[in-house]
Design a protein around this motif. Structure first.
Motif, PDB file in Angstrom:
ATOM      1  N   LYS A 132       1.599 -38.195   3.189  1.00 17.34           N
ATOM      2  CA  LYS A 132       0.921 -37.040   2.672  1.00 17.34           C
ATOM      3  C   LYS A 132       0.882 -36.082   3.449  1.00 17.34           C
ATOM      4  N   VAL A 268      -7.078 -37.890   2.414  1.00 10.43           N
ATOM      5  CA  VAL A 268      -6.802 -37.172   1.075  1.00 10.43           C
ATOM      6  C   VAL A 268      -6.543 -35.702   1.501  1.00 10.43           C
ATOM      7  N   CYS A 269      -7.474 -35.109   1.912  1.00  5.06           N
ATOM      8  CA  CYS A 269      -7.436 -33.591   2.117  1.00  5.06           C
ATOM      9  C   CYS A 269      -6.761 -33.615   3.628  1.00  5.06           C
ATOM     10  N   CYS A 291     -12.208 -34.913  -2.937  1.00 11.45           N
ATOM     11  CA  CYS A 291     -11.555 -36.045  -2.221  1.00 11.45           C
ATOM     12  C   CYS A 291     -11.897 -37.376  -2.692  1.00 11.45           C
ATOM     13  N   SER A 294     -10.175 -37.813  -5.962  1.00 12.34           N
ATOM     14  CA  SER A 294      -8.859 -38.092  -5.395  1.00 12.34           C
ATOM     15  C   SER A 294      -8.605 -39.519  -5.332  1.00 12.34           C
ATOM     16  N   THR A 297      -8.576 -41.664  -8.220  1.00  9.00           N
ATOM     17  CA  THR A 297      -7.329 -41.654  -8.979  1.00  9.00           C
ATOM     18  C   THR A 297      -6.208 -42.198  -8.245  1.00  9.00           C
ATOM     19  N   LEU A 298      -6.001 -42.041  -7.193  1.00  9.13           N
ATOM     20  CA  LEU A 298      -4.867 -42.620  -6.357  1.00  9.13           C
ATOM     21  C   LEU A 298      -4.865 -43.824  -6.415  1.00  9.13           C
TER      22      LEU A 298
END
Length: 610
Positions: A132, A268-269, A291, A294, A297-298
């Motif tokens: 990422k 995440v961010c 976050c 997310s 969800t990830l």
């Protein structure tokens, strides 16, 4: 498919018969080679010159205009403890696989990125985080990158040197990690081959000198986390490396400077953590709500089954700590952090929200978490279904308890510290790499020793996530600060056992005689359960930690009560749990040479070979 190994040559570019000897496989067959952009060849050669022949491998697809470039990042600079906590293999490079257009290279579409370790098949969460990060980095760079722009940058590099070998432009203190400056900066060169090609004198500089990371890749055994505190590191590890050596070297350098500080940034961010007491050892999601959503969800939190399967005793301990904190009269102070859990029936809302704390609902969900012992005796999916029937928030809460732990805990095998007289012994490492580095630096200057730290089990839910902090004169203080501000320790076990028993309404320190009586009673009354019991079977728990402390002048010794006002000078090493109000031997003195020898033996077998 016919896979063949072939060599790249320069025949079709300049007529020279010297092969570049880049081995690659061709999938499929084709009548003629596709056009390769010369800038790609130049960037690959730069990787070889600055690193080694084995640092890059190329895979060309004969029938399509694609090429895979594998960049091998040496992570030998990571400490054993850090690598183990992050679940990476420090003896094996991390591979960055970038897929470019073979004929267009930097003028083509943005490359796709894969991050992996060939032998690390499962649980490579660090790879997801790094992918990422590098994806965001590449997207930003791609906005202004082109083959012509890069060629101009590389021509500048060669213009830095006069024919006599002296440097035309020099900026002291800058390395290849520095951001692109307005005027050219001095390239740090170590490779002898590259020096001879450029015609420059021998330079006594390290290839990987960085203002935030002190490491040399050619010597993976050196202590490399000699960077300043987190607040200073954060600014430098995101610096954009120069392009003078090409895009491939640039992304390798960026990956190298980001890897040691991954624990300081949200997975995440990629922003620095907003935890009150700074970073901890393990990478984690931050507390920002976006976050948290997310993260859910990830599917990063779906590793609970694996954790129960591979570290059931640790999960058992984490749940016990969470329960003790939640049932404490001081929960509004010590139950920190409060869970951030997405509602499985409505993924757009938080079922447990730190901004809207509901301890009763949290207690109900925790009571529905089945015992870890039961989870190990049947199908995990079936047990999850049972928990979902009892309370749909029970399993999500269990996932949070596991994933929010930011310390590295491992149950010790039979080669544990026998003088502690408990089967529930754990290796406990919570210091982030930066703190551990500062600790080691201080240790070289002043030396260190071991001492106990006693704190009620209700406090450890927070300690594992926020670190062992100086609580004197804060709302976290429970026992007073009779000897001043700092972290309280003792070389004598009875003193720390006394502190560990205080809590839940018990505010009187038991005397040493009382502790000895309890210890003797534990060893004379027939045991109703085996001392080798795998899981905790009681909710009446005592615990103490064995810490390593720097013996500098800052360490204040008031008899057998020590106060360390510098939190960087105390690092947890081991953790011991006792059931049903039991305690261990009250006469242990960590300054006894025999005790010290035993501690060092277990540290040698656990910390470095775990």
């Amino acid at each position: 498919m016919d896979i063949k190994g072939q060599y790249w040559t320069d025949d079709d570019s300049d007529g020279d018969n010297e092969s570049e000897e880049f081995l690659y496989g061709v999938q499929g067959t084709c009548a003629a080679d596709l056009y390769r952009h010369p800038q790609l060849d130049a960037d690959i050669e730069a990787v070889k010159e600055l690193y080694s022949e084995n640092s890059v491998s190329v895979r060309e697809y004969g029938t399509i205009d694609d090429v895979d470039i594998d960049l091998h990042i040496n992570i030998g600079f990571l400490d054993e403890e850090v690598a183990t906590a992050w679940k990476v293999l420090r003896t094996e490079p991390i591979v960055l696989r970038l897929r470019f257009s073979l004929s267009q290279y930097l003028d083509g579409p943005e490359p796709s990125i894969e991050v992996f370790q060939p032998s690390n098949k499962e649980g490579f969460g660090l790879g997801l985080q790094l992918k990422k990060i590098l994806g965001m980095f590449t997207s930003q760079q791609w906005k202004h990158l082109s083959n012509d722009f890069l060629k101009t940058q590389q021509e500048k590099r060669h213009s830095w040197f006069r024919a006599s070998g002296t440097i035309k432009k020099f900026r002291a203190g800058l390395s290849i990690f520095s951001p692109i400056p307005k005027s050219p900066s001095f390239p740090v060169i170590q490779d002898s081959m590259l020096k001879s090609k450029l015609g420059v004198p021998e330079l006594r500089v390290n290839r990987l000198v960085n203002r935030s990371i002190s490491c040399t890749m050619k010597n993976p055994k050196v202590e490399v986390f000699g960077y300043p505190p987190s607040t200073q590191v954060g600014g430098h590890c995101k610096n954009i490396p120069t392009l003078e050596y090409g895009f491939l070297v640039q992304i390798m350098k960026y990956a190298e400077q980001r890897i040691p500080t991954l624990n300081e940034y949200c997975v995440v961010c990629d922003e620095q953590h907003v935890f009150q007491n700074g970073s901890m050892l393990k990478p984690a999601v931050c507390t920002r709500e976006l976050c948290v959503f997310s993260f859910y969800t990830l599917g990063v939190m779906s590793g609970a089954a694996e954790e129960v399967a591979t570290g059931a005793e640790v999960v058992d301990l984490l749940v016990a700590m969470c329960r003790a904190a939640l049932e404490s009269p001081r929960k509004s102070i010590i139950f920190e952090p409060y869970p951030s859990v997405v509602d499985p029936s409505d993924p757009k809302t938080l079922a447990f929200n730190p901004k809207k704390k509901n301890y009763e609902r949290l207690q109900k969900a925790l009571d529905s978490v089945m015992s870890i012992r039961e989870m190990t005796q049947g199908s995990y999916l079936e047990i999850k279904k049972q928990m979902d029937k009892l309370d749909p928030l029970a399993h999500p809460l269990l996932q949070w308890i596991i994933s929010s732990n930011r310390s590295h805990i491992v149950k010790l095998p039979l080669s544990r510290l026998k003088f502690m007289h408990t089967s529930h012994q754990f290796l406990l490492l919570s210091s982030p790499p930066a703190k551990e580095a500062r600790f080691r630096t201080a240790k070289k200057l002043y030396g260190s020793t071991f001492a106990f730290h006693g704190s009620h089990i209700e406090n450890w839910h927070s300690i594992l996530r926020n670190g062992l902090v100086n609580a004197s004169y804060t709302k976290l203080q429970l026992h007073g600060a009779a000897y001043g501000k700092g972290i309280y320790l003792s070389p004598i076990s009875s003193i720390s056992f006394g502190y560990s028993g205080m809590g839940k309404g018990q505010h009187r320190m038991p005397s040493k005689d009382e502790l000895v009586q309890r210890y003797n009673r534990m060893n004379t009354i027939p045991q109703t359960r085996s001392i080798q019991s795998r899981f905790l079977q009681s909710r009446n728990l005592n615990c103490i930690a064995l810490c390593e402390v720097i013996t500098s002048k800052d360490l204040q010794k008031h008899g057998n009560i020590w106060v360390c006002p510098v939190s960087d000078h105390v690092c947890t090493r081991f953790f011991f749990v006792y059931e049903d109000g039991q305690v261990g031997d009250a006469n242990i003195n960590t300054q006894d040479p025999k005790i010290q020898k035993e501690i060092m033996r277990v540290i040698g077998t656990q910390v470095y070979t775990n």
